[in-house]
Design a protein around this motif. Structure first.
Motif, PDB file in Angstrom:
ATOM      1  N   UNK A 235      52.520 -20.542 -34.743  1.00  7.90           N
ATOM      2  CA  UNK A 235      53.826 -20.556 -35.378  1.00  7.90           C
ATOM      3  C   UNK A 235      54.355 -19.130 -35.420  1.00  7.90           C
ATOM      4  N   UNK A 236      55.516 -18.937 -34.803  1.00  9.41           N
ATOM      5  CA  UNK A 236      56.182 -17.638 -34.772  1.00  9.41           C
ATOM      6  C   UNK A 236      57.192 -17.622 -35.918  1.00  9.41           C
ATOM      7  N   UNK A 237      57.043 -16.656 -36.816  1.00 10.11           N
ATOM      8  CA  UNK A 237      57.872 -16.628 -38.022  1.00 10.11           C
ATOM      9  C   UNK A 237      58.723 -15.366 -38.050  1.00 10.11           C
ATOM     10  N   UNK A 238      60.039 -15.557 -38.110  1.00  8.81           N
ATOM     11  CA  UNK A 238      61.002 -14.470 -38.209  1.00  8.81           C
ATOM     12  C   UNK A 238      61.631 -14.541 -39.592  1.00  8.81           C
ATOM     13  N   UNK A 239      61.441 -13.495 -40.375  1.00  5.03           N
ATOM     14  CA  UNK A 239      61.803 -13.540 -41.787  1.00  5.03           C
ATOM     15  C   UNK A 239      62.759 -12.418 -42.160  1.00  5.03           C
ATOM     16  N   UNK A 240      63.817 -12.787 -42.863  1.00  6.46           N
ATOM     17  CA  UNK A 240      64.688 -11.827 -43.520  1.00  6.46           C
ATOM     18  C   UNK A 240      64.345 -11.864 -45.003  1.00  6.46           C
ATOM     19  N   UNK A 241      63.875 -10.766 -45.541  1.00  5.07           N
ATOM     20  CA  UNK A 241      63.384 -10.745 -46.921  1.00  5.07           C
ATOM     21  C   UNK A 241      64.118  -9.687 -47.745  1.00  5.07           C
ATOM     22  N   UNK A 242      64.391 -10.038 -48.976  1.00  6.68           N
ATOM     23  CA  UNK A 242      64.916  -9.090 -49.957  1.00  6.68           C
ATOM     24  C   UNK A 242      63.903  -8.994 -51.092  1.00  6.68           C
ATOM     25  N   UNK A 243      63.432  -7.800 -51.366  1.00  5.83           N
ATOM     26  CA  UNK A 243      62.399  -7.592 -52.382  1.00  5.83           C
ATOM     27  C   UNK A 243      63.002  -6.954 -53.631  1.00  5.83           C
ATOM     28  N   UNK A 244      62.667  -7.550 -54.756  1.00  4.38           N
ATOM     29  CA  UNK A 244      63.113  -7.046 -56.055  1.00  4.38           C
ATOM     30  C   UNK A 244      61.860  -6.735 -56.868  1.00  4.38           C
ATOM     31  N   UNK A 245      61.759  -5.537 -57.389  1.00  2.00           N
ATOM     32  CA  UNK A 245      60.579  -5.141 -58.160  1.00  2.00           C
ATOM     33  C   UNK A 245      60.958  -4.768 -59.583  1.00  2.00           C
ATOM     34  N   UNK A 246      60.037  -5.053 -60.494  1.00  5.20           N
ATOM     35  CA  UNK A 246      60.208  -4.676 -61.901  1.00  5.20           C
ATOM     36  C   UNK A 246      58.832  -4.599 -62.557  1.00  5.20           C
ATOM     37  N   UNK A 247      58.352  -3.398 -62.875  1.00  7.31           N
ATOM     38  CA  UNK A 247      57.026  -3.269 -63.485  1.00  7.31           C
ATOM     39  C   UNK A 247      56.927  -3.913 -64.858  1.00  7.31           C
ATOM     40  N   UNK A 248      58.071  -4.147 -65.509  1.00  6.94           N
ATOM     41  CA  UNK A 248      58.062  -4.754 -66.853  1.00  6.94           C
ATOM     42  C   UNK A 248      58.410  -6.235 -66.808  1.00  6.94           C
ATOM     43  N   UNK A 249      58.497  -6.794 -65.603  1.00 10.79           N
ATOM     44  CA  UNK A 249      58.780  -8.207 -65.472  1.00 10.79           C
ATOM     45  C   UNK A 249      60.264  -8.517 -65.414  1.00 10.79           C
ATOM     46  N   UNK A 250      60.570  -9.809 -65.293  1.00 10.25           N
ATOM     47  CA  UNK A 250      61.947 -10.284 -65.181  1.00 10.25           C
ATOM     48  C   UNK A 250      62.259 -11.206 -66.357  1.00 10.25           C
ATOM     49  N   UNK A 251      63.531 -11.419 -66.572  1.00  6.76           N
ATOM     50  CA  UNK A 251      63.950 -12.329 -67.638  1.00  6.76           C
ATOM     51  C   UNK A 251      64.640 -13.568 -67.091  1.00  6.76           C
ATOM     52  N   UNK A 252      65.049 -13.524 -65.820  1.00  2.83           N
ATOM     53  CA  UNK A 252      65.678 -14.685 -65.191  1.00  2.83           C
ATOM     54  C   UNK A 252      65.570 -14.544 -63.682  1.00  2.83           C
ATOM     55  N   UNK A 253      65.974 -15.590 -62.966  1.00  2.00           N
ATOM     56  CA  UNK A 253      65.987 -15.563 -61.512  1.00  2.00           C
ATOM     57  C   UNK A 253      67.357 -15.189 -60.958  1.00  2.00           C
ATOM     58  N   UNK A 254      68.236 -14.749 -61.838  1.00  4.34           N
ATOM     59  CA  UNK A 254      69.523 -14.218 -61.405  1.00  4.34           C
ATOM     60  C   UNK A 254      69.303 -12.772 -60.955  1.00  4.34           C
ATOM     61  N   UNK A 255      69.324 -12.554 -59.649  1.00  2.00           N
ATOM     62  CA  UNK A 255      68.993 -11.246 -59.089  1.00  2.00           C
ATOM     63  C   UNK A 255      70.221 -10.499 -58.583  1.00  2.00           C
ATOM     64  N   UNK A 256      71.400 -10.943 -58.965  1.00  2.00           N
ATOM     65  CA  UNK A 256      72.634 -10.375 -58.424  1.00  2.00           C
ATOM     66  C   UNK A 256      72.791  -8.897 -58.746  1.00  2.00           C
ATOM     67  N   UNK A 257      72.265  -8.453 -59.897  1.00  5.89           N
ATOM     68  CA  UNK A 257      72.428  -7.054 -60.290  1.00  5.89           C
ATOM     69  C   UNK A 257      71.146  -6.237 -60.118  1.00  5.89           C
ATOM     70  N   UNK A 258      70.088  -6.882 -59.599  1.00  8.18           N
ATOM     71  CA  UNK A 258      68.809  -6.187 -59.450  1.00  8.18           C
ATOM     72  C   UNK A 258      68.800  -5.337 -58.175  1.00  8.18           C
ATOM     73  N   UNK A 259      68.053  -4.245 -58.216  1.00  8.01           N
ATOM     74  CA  UNK A 259      67.925  -3.374 -57.049  1.00  8.01           C
ATOM     75  C   UNK A 259      66.993  -4.025 -56.042  1.00  8.01           C
ATOM     76  N   UNK A 260      67.416  -4.030 -54.777  1.00  7.19           N
ATOM     77  CA  UNK A 260      66.627  -4.735 -53.759  1.00  7.19           C
ATOM     78  C   UNK A 260      66.323  -3.833 -52.576  1.00  7.19           C
ATOM     79  N   UNK A 261      65.289  -4.226 -51.829  1.00  6.21           N
ATOM     80  CA  UNK A 261      64.922  -3.584 -50.572  1.00  6.21           C
ATOM     81  C   UNK A 261      64.864  -4.675 -49.521  1.00  6.21           C
ATOM     82  N   UNK A 262      65.613  -4.503 -48.440  1.00  4.27           N
ATOM     83  CA  UNK A 262      65.722  -5.543 -47.419  1.00  4.27           C
ATOM     84  C   UNK A 262      64.824  -5.227 -46.237  1.00  4.27           C
ATOM     85  N   UNK A 263      64.168  -6.263 -45.705  1.00 10.85           N
ATOM     86  CA  UNK A 263      63.229  -6.090 -44.597  1.00 10.85           C
ATOM     87  C   UNK A 263      63.399  -7.212 -43.583  1.00 10.85           C
ATOM     88  N   UNK A 264      63.151  -6.876 -42.333  1.00 14.14           N
ATOM     89  CA  UNK A 264      63.067  -7.859 -41.261  1.00 14.14           C
ATOM     90  C   UNK A 264      61.626  -7.880 -40.777  1.00 14.14           C
TER      91      UNK A 264
END
Length: 325
Positions: A235-264
């Motif tokens: 299986x050949x997998x091509x992925x577009x990923x956006x990573x959101x990190x927070x050492x203190x955890x998250x409070x919701x899955x609304x990531x619109x204002x979170x800082x992200x890192x994009x990867x291919x």
């Protein structure tokens, strides 16, 4: 009736997006295409010196991968895959430069890390080639195409909880244990390789993965859109990923204002049950099983080499070096 500039641009964008899927898939999608291309391509590190590199031939590479597959294909919950990316010197933060310029080299230097990203040019070139392959094969050789969107939630102890992107339904809950990695630098190609054997062991799922109590334990969220092409035992997998990190955890899955890192990302995973079946036959003394196992491992290497050659056919972008975090 004339078309406005914005409508023309939108039409052009939709045409570009539609080319990311096989033609048969596009004809059934009612205009629903994949997301637009990432605004920024990942870095393509420059070359730098590195140590503890050993020259290899393709046979050496095949033997190393065969030994790894042979060792781990019969373990419970095992998975074996290869990722495309760059081997980067930790100090210079640039792609390594081997002592031998003409052959592949296996890397054992602890000061070298693997950057599992590819350039936008390489990603879309391989995407186009995989679409052609699946279209030409149709349903033969078990070929198929699948597109999925998920959220991966990671906790501090590296447990991963996969949710459906739209419904947030829990799809899997696992802990990943790494067995072995083989890093190979390709001086004549645009991308290096990391072969990896690991196990994904099921863990206790949370009662509600969207609750605040659980999300406070989550340190990283990966929003993934994945295109999966299945051919033969791979299986050949091509992925577009956006990573959101927070050492203190998250409070919701609304990531619109979170800082992200994009990867291919591009990876190939073997269908381990088929390799395991031939290995079991070989262990029982079957010459046919032994030869078939060898052929599968050779096909694994050949497919990966085909990907790196395809990626190298595009002009590599001049991008900044890797930022290590």
């Amino acid at each position: 009736m004339t078309t406005t500039g914005s409508n023309a641009n939108e039409a052009k964008r939709e045409l570009e997006e539609s080319e990311m899927e096989p033609a048969a898939k596009r004809s059934r999608s009612s205009g629903m295409g994949p997301p637009s291309k990432p605004a920024e391509a990942p870095p393509s590190p420059e070359t730098a010196a590195a140590t503890a590199l050993f020259p290899m031939t393709l046979d050496d590479e095949l033997r190393a991968v065969m030994a790894m597959v042979s060792e781990y294909c019969r373990k419970d919950n095992a998975e074996i895959e290869v990722r495309l990316g760059w081997l980067v010197d930790c100090h210079s933060r640039k792609r390594i430069k081997p002592m031998w310029a003409k052959s592949s080299v296996i890397v054992t230097d602890p000061n070298v890390v693997f950057d599992a990203r590819v350039s936008e040019q390489s990603f879309f070139k391989i995407n186009q080639e995989m679409n052609k392959i699946v279209e030409q094969m149709g349903s033969t050789r078990g070929s198929s195409y699948k597109k999925s969107k998920t959220l991966d939630l990671f906790t501090a102890n590296n447990d991963r909880f996969m949710l459906d992107h739209a419904t947030h339904k829990l799809l899997s809950a696992v802990s990943k244990q790494s067995f072995q990695t083989i890093d190979i630098h390709n001086p004549r190609q645009a991308l290096d390789l990391r072969f990896k054997a690991a196990a994904e062991t099921p863990v206790e799922p949370p009662s509600d993965p969207t609750s605040v109590d659980f999300l406070k334990k989550v340190t990283m969220i990966r929003s993934k859109e994945r295109r999966s092409y299945t051919v033969d035992c791979f299986t050949f997998e091509l992925t577009t990923a956006k990573e959101y990190t927070s050492p203190v955890g998250f409070t919701s899955l609304d990531l619109s204002s979170a800082k992200k890192k994009q990867k291919l990302e591009i990876e190939v995973e073997i269908h381990i049950d088929k390799f395991k079946a031939e290995k079991v036959r070989a262990a029982a003394g079957s010459v046919e099983g032994r030869l078939r196992f060898y052929e599968l491992c050779r096909l694994f290497i050949d497919n990966v080499r085909g990907l790196t050659e395809t990626a190298s056919a595009v002009v590599a972008p001049n991008l900044p070096p890797l930022k290590l975090e």
